[in-house]
Design a protein around this motif. Structure first.
Motif: not given
Length: 121
Positions: A71-90
């Motif tokens: 996702x991104x918030x252009x008003x804040x000039x910020x990009x995001x990556x929400x990561x759920x159910x993380x695995x060791x291979x991540x």
């Protein structure tokens, strides 16, 4: 000058969640496609996700589909990556990057320093 600064990495247990951020400056953030890529030790870079300038169009690698959300918030000039159910291979160094995307060109021209994500018990 163009700057991309990732943050939010760390160590998390399998099944846990983490949210990465990428603070952008030095360019008109809202007009650029952005991506997340990752690289594990001994392996080549792996594209993870892509988002268009307005944020309405997203794409994911099969390995993270259904678990990660860009996702991104252009008003804040910020990009995001929400990561759920993380695995060791991540486990990898995660980078955000600006991409120039035209009818004939797709080029990553700037990227950040990376933030380390470690998924382990």
């Amino acid at each position: 000058e163009v700057q991309l600064v990732e943050s939010g990495g760390g160590m998390v247990q399998p099944g846990g969640s983490l949210r990465l951020s990428c603070a952008a400056s030095g360019f008109t953030f809202s007009t650029y496609d952005m991506v997340w890529v990752r690289q594990a030790p001994g392996k080549g870079p792996e594209w993870v996700s892509h988002i268009n300038p307005g944020g309405a169009i997203t794409h994911y690698a099969d390995s993270v589909k259904g678990r990660f959300a860009i996702s991104r918030d252009n008003a804040k000039n910020t990009l995001y990556l929400q990561m759920n159910s993380l695995k060791p291979e991540d486990t990898a160094l995660y980078y955000c990057a600006r991409i120039i995307l035209t009818r004939t060109i797709a080029e990553y021209d700037y990227w950040g320093q990376g933030t380390q994500v470690t998924v382990s018990s």
